[in-house]
Motif scaffolding. Structure first.
Motif, PDB file in Angstrom:
ATOM      1  N   GLY A  56      23.809-107.208   9.075  1.00  0.00           N
ATOM      2  CA  GLY A  56      25.127-108.096   8.602  1.00  0.00           C
ATOM      3  C   GLY A  56      25.555-108.980   9.777  1.00  0.00           C
ATOM      4  O   GLY A  56      25.740-110.040   9.550  1.00  0.00           O
ATOM      5  N   GLU A  57      25.500-108.546  11.002  1.00  0.00           N
ATOM      6  CA  GLU A  57      26.112-109.139  12.022  1.00  0.00           C
ATOM      7  C   GLU A  57      25.034-110.025  12.675  1.00  0.00           C
ATOM      8  O   GLU A  57      25.275-111.291  13.115  1.00  0.00           O
ATOM      9  N   ILE A  58      23.859-110.063  12.597  1.00  0.00           N
ATOM     10  CA  ILE A  58      22.793-110.860  12.852  1.00  0.00           C
ATOM     11  C   ILE A  58      22.969-112.081  11.869  1.00  0.00           C
ATOM     12  O   ILE A  58      22.800-113.370  11.960  1.00  0.00           O
ATOM     13  N   MET A  59      23.173-111.600  10.464  1.00  0.00           N
ATOM     14  CA  MET A  59      23.402-112.724   9.560  1.00  0.00           C
ATOM     15  C   MET A  59      24.604-113.482   9.710  1.00  0.00           C
ATOM     16  O   MET A  59      24.648-114.755   9.764  1.00  0.00           O
ATOM     17  N   ALA A  60      25.751-112.765  10.458  1.00  0.00           N
ATOM     18  CA  ALA A  60      26.904-113.473  10.555  1.00  0.00           C
ATOM     19  C   ALA A  60      26.709-114.580  12.006  1.00  0.00           C
ATOM     20  O   ALA A  60      27.149-115.782  11.423  1.00  0.00           O
ATOM     21  N   GLN A  61      25.984-114.164  12.709  1.00  0.00           N
ATOM     22  CA  GLN A  61      25.616-115.253  13.730  1.00  0.00           C
ATOM     23  C   GLN A  61      24.874-116.209  13.219  1.00  0.00           C
ATOM     24  O   GLN A  61      25.102-117.502  13.576  1.00  0.00           O
ATOM     25  N   ALA A  62      23.741-116.262  12.245  1.00  0.00           N
ATOM     26  CA  ALA A  62      22.968-117.087  11.756  1.00  0.00           C
ATOM     27  C   ALA A  62      24.004-118.064  10.818  1.00  0.00           C
ATOM     28  O   ALA A  62      23.891-119.332  11.010  1.00  0.00           O
ATOM     29  N   LEU A  63      24.773-117.428  10.035  1.00  0.00           N
ATOM     30  CA  LEU A  63      25.924-118.269   9.034  1.00  0.00           C
ATOM     31  C   LEU A  63      26.595-118.966  10.046  1.00  0.00           C
ATOM     32  O   LEU A  63      26.500-120.326   9.558  1.00  0.00           O
ATOM     33  N   TYR A  64      27.316-118.523  11.055  1.00  0.00           N
ATOM     34  CA  TYR A  64      28.238-119.236  11.566  1.00  0.00           C
ATOM     35  C   TYR A  64      27.411-120.375  12.378  1.00  0.00           C
ATOM     36  O   TYR A  64      28.165-121.476  12.554  1.00  0.00           O
ATOM     37  N   ALA A  68      28.075-124.321  12.089  1.00  0.00           N
ATOM     38  CA  ALA A  68      28.791-125.151  13.115  1.00  0.00           C
ATOM     39  C   ALA A  68      27.925-126.441  13.000  1.00  0.00           C
ATOM     40  O   ALA A  68      28.183-127.368  13.634  1.00  0.00           O
ATOM     41  N   THR A  69      26.591-126.225  12.965  1.00  0.00           N
ATOM     42  CA  THR A  69      25.563-127.192  13.010  1.00  0.00           C
ATOM     43  C   THR A  69      25.789-128.172  11.980  1.00  0.00           C
ATOM     44  O   THR A  69      25.572-129.311  12.077  1.00  0.00           O
ATOM     45  N   GLY A  70      26.170-127.681  10.796  1.00  0.00           N
ATOM     46  CA  GLY A  70      26.083-128.751   9.480  1.00  0.00           C
ATOM     47  C   GLY A  70      27.391-129.308   9.496  1.00  0.00           C
ATOM     48  O   GLY A  70      27.529-130.516   8.542  1.00  0.00           O
ATOM     49  N   THR A  71      28.497-129.055  10.158  1.00  0.00           N
ATOM     50  CA  THR A  71      29.511-129.891  10.021  1.00  0.00           C
ATOM     51  C   THR A  71      29.746-131.121  10.890  1.00  0.00           C
ATOM     52  O   THR A  71      29.286-131.014  12.181  1.00  0.00           O
ATOM     53  N   ASP A  72      30.728-132.041  10.421  1.00  0.00           N
ATOM     54  CA  ASP A  72      30.621-133.345  11.312  1.00  0.00           C
ATOM     55  C   ASP A  72      32.108-133.038  12.075  1.00  0.00           C
ATOM     56  O   ASP A  72      32.506-134.511  12.587  1.00  0.00           O
ATOM     57  N   ASP A  73      32.764-132.166  11.651  1.00  0.00           N
ATOM     58  CA  ASP A  73      34.241-132.019  12.279  1.00  0.00           C
ATOM     59  C   ASP A  73      34.202-131.318  13.532  1.00  0.00           C
ATOM     60  O   ASP A  73      34.174-129.914  13.296  1.00  0.00           O
ATOM     61  N   PRO A  74      34.537-131.858  14.604  1.00  0.00           N
ATOM     62  CA  PRO A  74      34.515-131.042  15.842  1.00  0.00           C
ATOM     63  C   PRO A  74      35.428-130.032  15.884  1.00  0.00           C
ATOM     64  O   PRO A  74      35.253-128.976  16.531  1.00  0.00           O
ATOM     65  N   ALA A  75      36.633-130.206  15.376  1.00  0.00           N
ATOM     66  CA  ALA A  75      37.828-129.228  15.180  1.00  0.00           C
ATOM     67  C   ALA A  75      37.237-128.027  14.600  1.00  0.00           C
ATOM     68  O   ALA A  75      37.212-126.584  15.043  1.00  0.00           O
ATOM     69  N   MET A 119      21.849-120.770   4.265  1.00  0.00           N
ATOM     70  CA  MET A 119      23.226-120.714   3.533  1.00  0.00           C
ATOM     71  C   MET A 119      24.274-121.280   4.373  1.00  0.00           C
ATOM     72  O   MET A 119      24.831-122.276   3.605  1.00  0.00           O
ATOM     73  N   GLY A 120      24.350-121.115   5.416  1.00  0.00           N
ATOM     74  CA  GLY A 120      25.300-121.723   6.378  1.00  0.00           C
ATOM     75  C   GLY A 120      25.231-123.291   6.390  1.00  0.00           C
ATOM     76  O   GLY A 120      26.421-124.051   6.258  1.00  0.00           O
ATOM     77  N   PHE A 121      24.097-123.725   6.538  1.00  0.00           N
ATOM     78  CA  PHE A 121      24.035-125.129   6.906  1.00  0.00           C
ATOM     79  C   PHE A 121      24.310-125.928   5.669  1.00  0.00           C
ATOM     80  O   PHE A 121      24.993-127.019   5.320  1.00  0.00           O
ATOM     81  N   LEU A 122      23.656-125.415   4.472  1.00  0.00           N
ATOM     82  CA  LEU A 122      23.787-125.904   3.426  1.00  0.00           C
ATOM     83  C   LEU A 122      25.427-125.948   2.896  1.00  0.00           C
ATOM     84  O   LEU A 122      25.830-127.069   2.348  1.00  0.00           O
TER      85      LEU A 122
END
Ligand SMILES: [Fe+2]
Ligand SMILES: [Fe+2]
Length: 208
Positions: A56-64, A68-75, A119-122
């Protein structure tokens, strides 16, 4: 720059999958707690449960990382990266406990990572509310799962319990923060798919 992003992503994936994650360097919650004399089957069961938590924590790293990669908002990206560093502590702690219990990480780790990143990127590409909405949905799911482990872990396994308790409290904090930042509710089919995936992970990593 795109190439920086690609390198940072590869770096996180490799660190996560090879046990090189440093997280935010918080101390091991089991520190100073004596290891109980568990019966062999209890030790094995605790090892399997910690493998699920590690997956689950491996997945948490991947999700976050995907988020973080998919957002355009630096904050928002900085906030996601801060939460990811705390998840890095969880990953380290689970790794350490797996070793203590003579267990091993899930053989399907690359699969959990890939699925989580996608999942996180989408979610991030769909905008801020859905990006934060994913955090809330995932963290609540994990919190519930960790509570079920606190019921099911061997009663004497105080070291695993200390780790799981600290993780559970952190996950609740991550959800709260994301709610405060303006999380939206995810569509029902997405929540259903997440429920199915979480069952695949919690069953799959128990054995593989
Ligand atoms: Fe975590
Ligand atoms: Fe979390």
């Amino acid at each position: 720059m795109l190439s920086d992003q690609v390198i940072a992503n590869i770096d996180n994936a490799l660190r996560t999958l090879t046990g090189q994650q440093v997280g935010s360097d918080r101390p091991y919650p089991a520190q100073g707690i004596p290891d109980a004399l568990l019966r062999p089957w209890e030790r094995q069961r605790a090892g399997r449960m910690m493998r699920v938590n590690h997956a689950g924590e491996i997945m948490a790293q991947a999700l976050y990382t995907g988020q973080a990669t998919g957002t355009d908002d630096p904050a928002l990206r900085a906030q996601l990266q801060r939460a990811r560093a705390e998840e890095g502590d969880h990953l380290r702690w689970c790794e350490a406990r797996l070793r203590e219990l003579n267990s091993r990480p899930s053989l399907l780790a690359p699969l959990w990572y890939g699925a989580g990143w996608g999942m996180g990127f989408l979610a991030a590409r769909r905008g801020r509310a859905s990006n934060l909405g994913l955090v809330v949905a995932v963290e609540h799911q994990v919190e519930e799962h960790l509570n079920s482990h606190l019921d099911a872990l061997p009663a004497e396994d105080h070291r695993s319990r200390a780790i799981v308790t600290q993780m559970r409290n952190d996950e609740a904090g991550h959800a709260e923060k994301a709610e405060a930042l303006g999380a939206g509710k995810l569509p029902a089919p997405v929540r259903m798919a997440m429920g199915v995936f979480s069952r695949v992970l919690t069953r799959g990593a128990l054995w593989l």
